[in-house]
Design a protein around this motif. Structure first.
Motif, mmCIF file in Angstrom:
data_model
loop_
_atom_site.group_PDB
_atom_site.id
_atom_site.type_symbol
_atom_site.label_atom_id
_atom_site.label_comp_id
_atom_site.label_asym_id
_atom_site.label_seq_id
_atom_site.Cartn_x
_atom_site.Cartn_y
_atom_site.Cartn_z
ATOM 1 N N PHE A 1 0.845 -1.198 0.000
ATOM 2 C CA PHE A 1 0.000 0.000 0.000
ATOM 3 C C PHE A 1 0.879 1.247 0.000
ATOM 4 C CE2 PHE A 1 -2.751 -3.265 1.815
ATOM 5 C CZ PHE A 1 -3.930 -3.069 1.110
ATOM 6 N N ARG A 2 0.296 2.347 -0.446
ATOM 7 C CA ARG A 2 1.037 3.604 -0.519
ATOM 8 C C ARG A 2 1.422 4.097 0.878
ATOM 9 N NH1 ARG A 2 -2.454 7.102 -5.006
ATOM 10 N NH2 ARG A 2 -1.982 5.760 -6.804
ATOM 11 N N THR B 1 -1.015 5.273 4.321
ATOM 12 C CA THR B 1 -2.395 4.891 3.998
ATOM 13 C C THR B 1 -3.255 4.670 5.236
ATOM 14 O OG1 THR B 1 -1.722 3.864 1.909
ATOM 15 C CG2 THR B 1 -3.843 3.189 2.817
ATOM 16 N N PHE B 2 -2.716 4.017 6.259
ATOM 17 C CA PHE B 2 -3.540 3.541 7.378
ATOM 18 C C PHE B 2 -3.302 4.327 8.668
ATOM 19 C CE2 PHE B 2 -3.003 -0.070 4.507
ATOM 20 C CZ PHE B 2 -4.328 -0.447 4.319
ATOM 21 N N ASP B 3 -4.393 4.496 9.414
ATOM 22 C CA ASP B 3 -4.302 5.125 10.740
ATOM 23 C C ASP B 3 -3.691 4.166 11.754
ATOM 24 O OD1 ASP B 3 -5.707 7.591 10.040
ATOM 25 O OD2 ASP B 3 -7.482 6.319 9.862
ATOM 26 N N ALA C 1 3.492 2.147 5.376
ATOM 27 C CA ALA C 1 2.040 2.162 5.132
ATOM 28 C C ALA C 1 1.250 2.882 6.222
ATOM 29 C CB ALA C 1 1.516 0.734 4.981
ATOM 30 N N LYS D 1 0.397 5.990 8.834
ATOM 31 C CA LYS D 1 0.595 7.431 8.973
ATOM 32 C C LYS D 1 1.589 7.687 10.104
ATOM 33 C CE LYS D 1 -4.030 8.742 7.362
ATOM 34 N NZ LYS D 1 -5.322 9.354 7.732
#
Length: 271
Positions: free
Chosen positions: A107-108, A111-113, A148, A150
């Protein structure tokens, strides 16, 4: 009882029959729900605000269902096609991706919290084929996981280490990737109910982790201290050994000979 990772690779072990049996077990459902809720408790996410969460090794979506019930949006990735097929049959609300976590998180950046993983990370420590080097797979997983998430993003992964060496191996790879790292152990005195949770932070979080009164990294720190002391002892010279023993004897109140230029010097043999 044999550990699943010692029987076969996950994509082979969790075939259609095993996936359905695993998912239909009320005991497994209860344990998975309990561990997922514990992982979320440690994450301490913002209340009443949906978070975008990655579920690593999501299987048939048992942990994902808990994420949905808690109001979060999630994406699950797993290496077993049959597990994911079972999740689709159960109409789980998260998006699903067929992917090997040992190949990295695809994933960029940012992307995820947050991210969770239930009963999966220990598979990375097993080399089921020549191309699967645990050290490389662990490094690839944690490096891409860090990317991936934050900045300030958190990860909690429940796992079953085979021994303390595996804990050191896993946490060592996470630290090299840049994570602040610790291990929370629930019910440490119980063989049956003992649970390990790998706790990672990618930078400074907005909300602190909810560790309660649990000690973080206790097992790992003890192991590393023991290793470092042994290594230092192996590296010390004869003179350093004698001086260390003299200091120890002094602390115990015993009289020792004074140091001189001859302390620790090898003597010539007498014929």
């Amino acid at each position: 009882m044999s550990r699943p990772e010692e029987i076969a690779p996950p994509e082979i072990f969790y075939d259609d029959r095993e996936a359905k049996k695993y998912t239909a077990s009320t005991r497994v459902q209860h344990i998975q729900a309990k561990m997922t809720l514990r992982a979320l408790e440690i994450l301490n996410l913002e209340p009443d605000i949906p978070q975008f969460v990655l579920d690593v090794g999501c299987g048939s979506g048992l942990s994902g269902e808990i994420l949905s019930e808690e109001g979060h949006i999630w994406v699950g990735m797993d290496i077993s096609p049959d597990m994911l097929a079972t999740a689709i049959d159960r109409d789980v609300s998260g998006d699903l991706l067929l992917s090997d976590m040992g190949d990295g998180i695809p994933f960029r950046p940012g992307t995820f919290d947050a991210a969770i993983s239930i009963s999966a990370i220990q598979w990375l420590c097993n080399a089921d084929k020549h191309s699967n080097e645990p050290k490389v797979r662990l490094a690839r997983f944690f490096n891409t996981l860090y990317s991936a998430l934050k900045r300030g993003g958190k990860f909690v992964g429940q796992f079953y280490p085979a021994n303390e060496d595996q804990i050191v191996q896993i946490t060592g790879a996470a630290k090299v990737a840049g994570f602040q790292c610790g291990v929370v152990i629930d019910d440490p005195e119980s063989k049956k109910n003992k649970k390990h949770y790998l706790v990672l932070q990618a930078g400074i979080p907005d909300r602190p982790l909810n560790l309660g009164n649990m000690s973080v990294e206790s097992a790992v720190q003890k192991k590393e201290k023991r290793l470092s002391k042994k290594k230092l002892k192996r590296m010390e010279t004869k003179k350093q050994y004698i001086k260390r023993k003299k200091i120890l004897m002094k602390r115990r109140g015993k009289s020792v000979a004074r140091d001189s230029k001859f302390t620790g010097r090898s003597r010539r043999p007498h014929f």
